[in-house]
Enzyme design. Sequence first.
Site, PDB file in Angstrom:
ATOM      1  N   LEU A  76       0.854  -1.183   0.000  1.00  0.00           N
ATOM      2  CA  LEU A  76       0.000   0.000   0.000  1.00  0.00           C
ATOM      3  C   LEU A  76       0.894   1.238   0.000  1.00  0.00           C
ATOM      4  CD1 LEU A  76      -2.774  -0.809   2.638  1.00  0.00           C
ATOM      5  CD2 LEU A  76      -3.149  -0.356   0.213  1.00  0.00           C
ATOM      6  N   ASP A  77       0.519   2.262  -0.764  1.00  0.00           N
ATOM      7  CA  ASP A  77       1.260   3.519  -0.742  1.00  0.00           C
ATOM      8  C   ASP A  77       1.268   4.082   0.675  1.00  0.00           C
ATOM      9  OD1 ASP A  77       1.626   3.370  -3.479  1.00  0.00           O
ATOM     10  OD2 ASP A  77      -0.127   4.611  -3.939  1.00  0.00           O
ATOM     11  N   PRO A  78       2.283   4.889   1.031  1.00  0.00           N
ATOM     12  CA  PRO A  78       2.323   5.468   2.380  1.00  0.00           C
ATOM     13  C   PRO A  78       1.046   6.222   2.760  1.00  0.00           C
ATOM     14  CG  PRO A  78       4.439   5.747   1.323  1.00  0.00           C
ATOM     15  CD  PRO A  78       3.525   5.169   0.278  1.00  0.00           C
ATOM     16  N   ALA A  80      -1.914   5.589   1.914  1.00  0.00           N
ATOM     17  CA  ALA A  80      -3.060   4.674   2.010  1.00  0.00           C
ATOM     18  C   ALA A  80      -3.114   3.981   3.360  1.00  0.00           C
ATOM     19  CB  ALA A  80      -2.979   3.631   0.901  1.00  0.00           C
TER      20      ALA A  80
END
Length: 333
Positions: A76-78, A80
């Site tokens: 997951l992107d930071p 998110a």
Amino acid sequence: MPKAAPSSFPVSALFGVVKPSGPTSMSVVNDVQLLVARSKLFAEADKLAKIKGKKIDRRRGKQGRESVKIGQGGTLDPLADGVLVIGVGKGTKKLNDFLGCTKEYETTCLLGCETDTYDREGARVRLAPWQHVTREQVEAALPKFIGEITQVPPIFSALKMDGKPLYEYARKGIPLPRPIDPRPVTVHSLEVVKWLGQDHSFTWPEKQMSTGEKEALEAALKGIQEDPTIKDDPETVLNNANPTAFVLKMKVSGGTYVRSIVHDLAHSVGSAGHVSTLKRSRQGRFVLTAGEEGDQECVSWETFEKALSDVGDVDADGWTEWERQVMQHLEVV
């Protein structure tokens, strides 16, 4: 849910963690591993003996990590938050099953501003009109993004072309040798679940692309776009009104770029947009809130955060609170 009997410890397993917004997925995994490596639930007695009495130090997190194998089933992107599937021991061999599985997301789209990364952590690329966009227009545009579609990944991504990351072309002003290959994905469902309008606290990123950075991006896009010129809409620049925002809910196949859906949807209604929030509510059978048979809820991040500061007392069976929580959500492999 498979239960582990006391005589069967240590175990290999899968479980879900509710990742918070902010840290990287890898930092979450590393923090969880510091606990896992010190637990009889996952670690062999001889390995526990080697680190007995050593305090957890998240700044020097490699200590004890190698004693238990751990991994995650889809980054997951930071920015998110939401479901992050963790595999321990032989459970790591099952993590590939979660890369291509069905996922569900909720994301907030903020109109009027396009960023290089298609989300709020990027720099402003251009500003565009947003005042004309209505909920009815957005909902009318949704069908073209549902079903089997193709997506073009962002140029500011780590995907490689001729051995070079795409972002390198964009940052150095190197013309792309060919268009970015579109990727087939499946969007099972897509809907507007909340129309925030201008009643929200989201703002466009403060960071802006410099003139030189814009020129480099234009140079990279030359030859694959008819007009790669990047410019702001002058009326949008002078408008101080709060831009429109709305929340999308979607169920998608593995490999789908949520950021690209938001970016392309905003373009389709004559504006620009980027992701302000992103929550993964489902990854395969692991979910934030169970709603279907076989759903497996995740362990809150607060459970691990508390244990990393103070592992706490053990119960009559020798388990701490975080271990009990994990056992309630565990799938033994």
